[in-house]
Design a protein around this motif. Sequence first.
Motif, PDB file in Angstrom:
ATOM      1  N   PHE A 183      -2.827   2.323  12.344  1.00  0.00           N
ATOM      2  CA  PHE A 183      -3.104   3.582  12.022  1.00  0.00           C
ATOM      3  C   PHE A 183      -2.205   4.205  10.702  1.00  0.00           C
ATOM      4  O   PHE A 183      -0.959   3.967  10.710  1.00  0.00           O
ATOM      5  N   LEU A 184      -2.807   4.651   9.865  1.00  0.00           N
ATOM      6  CA  LEU A 184      -2.225   5.203   8.680  1.00  0.00           C
ATOM      7  C   LEU A 184      -2.079   6.586   8.931  1.00  0.00           C
ATOM      8  O   LEU A 184      -2.856   7.331   9.325  1.00  0.00           O
ATOM      9  N   GLU A 185      -0.797   7.058   8.535  1.00  0.00           N
ATOM     10  CA  GLU A 185      -0.192   8.353   8.921  1.00  0.00           C
ATOM     11  C   GLU A 185       0.428   9.151   7.967  1.00  0.00           C
ATOM     12  O   GLU A 185       1.148   8.742   7.096  1.00  0.00           O
ATOM     13  N   GLU A 186       0.224  10.474   8.018  1.00  0.00           N
ATOM     14  CA  GLU A 186       0.919  11.495   7.391  1.00  0.00           C
ATOM     15  C   GLU A 186       2.169  11.849   8.457  1.00  0.00           C
ATOM     16  O   GLU A 186       2.226  12.109   9.477  1.00  0.00           O
ATOM     17  N   ILE A 187       3.195  11.773   7.588  1.00  0.00           N
ATOM     18  CA  ILE A 187       4.602  12.425   8.475  1.00  0.00           C
ATOM     19  C   ILE A 187       5.099  13.497   7.532  1.00  0.00           C
ATOM     20  O   ILE A 187       5.456  13.634   6.429  1.00  0.00           O
ATOM     21  N   ARG A 188       5.248  14.736   8.400  1.00  0.00           N
ATOM     22  CA  ARG A 188       5.496  16.016   7.965  1.00  0.00           C
ATOM     23  C   ARG A 188       6.352  16.749   8.986  1.00  0.00           C
ATOM     24  O   ARG A 188       5.717  16.575  10.313  1.00  0.00           O
ATOM     25  N   PRO A 189       6.619  17.948   8.630  1.00  0.00           N
ATOM     26  CA  PRO A 189       7.287  18.776   9.569  1.00  0.00           C
ATOM     27  C   PRO A 189       6.095  19.310  10.426  1.00  0.00           C
ATOM     28  O   PRO A 189       5.007  19.587   9.819  1.00  0.00           O
ATOM     29  N   VAL A 190       6.246  19.749  11.678  1.00  0.00           N
ATOM     30  CA  VAL A 190       5.135  20.559  12.645  1.00  0.00           C
ATOM     31  C   VAL A 190       5.045  21.703  12.196  1.00  0.00           C
ATOM     32  O   VAL A 190       6.136  22.391  11.885  1.00  0.00           O
ATOM     33  N   TRP A 242       0.862  -1.038  -0.125  1.00  0.00           N
ATOM     34  CA  TRP A 242       0.196  -0.193   0.005  1.00  0.00           C
ATOM     35  C   TRP A 242       0.824   1.153  -0.042  1.00  0.00           C
ATOM     36  O   TRP A 242       0.630   2.138  -0.825  1.00  0.00           O
ATOM     37  N   LEU A 243       1.738   1.312   0.813  1.00  0.00           N
ATOM     38  CA  LEU A 243       2.673   2.222   0.917  1.00  0.00           C
ATOM     39  C   LEU A 243       3.642   2.635  -0.517  1.00  0.00           C
ATOM     40  O   LEU A 243       3.653   3.649  -0.662  1.00  0.00           O
ATOM     41  N   ALA A 244       3.849   1.449  -1.159  1.00  0.00           N
ATOM     42  CA  ALA A 244       4.686   1.615  -2.493  1.00  0.00           C
ATOM     43  C   ALA A 244       3.952   2.397  -3.347  1.00  0.00           C
ATOM     44  O   ALA A 244       4.298   3.065  -4.201  1.00  0.00           O
ATOM     45  N   ILE A 245       2.576   2.131  -3.299  1.00  0.00           N
ATOM     46  CA  ILE A 245       1.591   2.519  -4.088  1.00  0.00           C
ATOM     47  C   ILE A 245       1.186   4.245  -4.110  1.00  0.00           C
ATOM     48  O   ILE A 245       1.275   5.073  -4.826  1.00  0.00           O
ATOM     49  N   ARG A 246       1.065   4.471  -2.533  1.00  0.00           N
ATOM     50  CA  ARG A 246       0.595   5.698  -2.086  1.00  0.00           C
ATOM     51  C   ARG A 246       1.875   6.807  -1.860  1.00  0.00           C
ATOM     52  O   ARG A 246       1.482   8.127  -1.814  1.00  0.00           O
ATOM     53  N   ARG A 247       2.820   6.350  -1.322  1.00  0.00           N
ATOM     54  CA  ARG A 247       3.645   7.236  -0.752  1.00  0.00           C
ATOM     55  C   ARG A 247       4.201   8.258  -2.142  1.00  0.00           C
ATOM     56  O   ARG A 247       4.337   7.983  -3.307  1.00  0.00           O
ATOM     57  N   PRO A 248       4.474   9.535  -1.533  1.00  0.00           N
ATOM     58  CA  PRO A 248       4.666  10.653  -2.548  1.00  0.00           C
ATOM     59  C   PRO A 248       6.283  10.377  -3.274  1.00  0.00           C
ATOM     60  O   PRO A 248       6.850   9.523  -2.669  1.00  0.00           O
ATOM     61  N   LEU A 287       6.555  15.566   3.121  1.00  0.00           N
ATOM     62  CA  LEU A 287       5.185  14.983   3.298  1.00  0.00           C
ATOM     63  C   LEU A 287       5.503  13.520   2.929  1.00  0.00           C
ATOM     64  O   LEU A 287       6.098  12.932   1.993  1.00  0.00           O
ATOM     65  N   ASP A 288       5.101  12.575   3.774  1.00  0.00           N
ATOM     66  CA  ASP A 288       5.419  11.219   3.591  1.00  0.00           C
ATOM     67  C   ASP A 288       4.172  10.592   4.184  1.00  0.00           C
ATOM     68  O   ASP A 288       3.329  11.084   4.921  1.00  0.00           O
ATOM     69  N   LEU A 289       4.150   9.101   3.839  1.00  0.00           N
ATOM     70  CA  LEU A 289       3.135   8.435   4.572  1.00  0.00           C
ATOM     71  C   LEU A 289       3.867   7.313   5.420  1.00  0.00           C
ATOM     72  O   LEU A 289       4.946   6.822   4.915  1.00  0.00           O
ATOM     73  N   GLY A 290       3.143   6.749   6.433  1.00  0.00           N
ATOM     74  CA  GLY A 290       3.757   5.648   7.239  1.00  0.00           C
ATOM     75  C   GLY A 290       2.666   5.023   7.942  1.00  0.00           C
ATOM     76  O   GLY A 290       1.403   5.408   7.906  1.00  0.00           O
TER      77      GLY A 290
END
Length: 150
Positions: A79-86, A53-59, A67-70
């Motif tokens: 939990f599917l998460e956005e990973i980004r600067p605060v 899923w991550l291989a398909i959806r990650r930017p 901006l990343d997904l994890g």
Amino acid sequence: MEEKLGGIKAALSNKGQGKVWNTVENLELSTSFDAMAFSKEHLRDIESSLTIWLAIRRPEEEIRSKLDLGYTIKGQDLFLEEIRPVFKKPGEIGRYPFAKVKYEKTSELWKIYWMRGNLKWYAYDPKPVVDKLELALEEIMRDQHHCFFG
């Protein structure tokens, strides 16, 4: 992939010492993890589905620092998460869950949840329950009501 599975196996073998795993960064996070929530085989299947899923959806690689997904596994919840600067603290990285998939052992079903603006989880109305994790991830990707990706 083998390193990640090795890490998961180590977490499962330390029954009194719970851990949460994030495959994007392959880090141990200091949050509780119910080591008995999933069997080793089931956890391996979950890891495989989430990796695809991550291989398909990650930017694209170039913007992943912004901006990343994890994902994070806590007990029977994924939990599917956005990973980004605060915001206003660009030196810090934040993890912001946007979808939750909960495994119900007794019925062997997966329940899909989305987070509203009030930061509470709600069942995803078009299809709140599926029988396979892959179907839950497909439903989240489809996002026909724009609950997950706006």
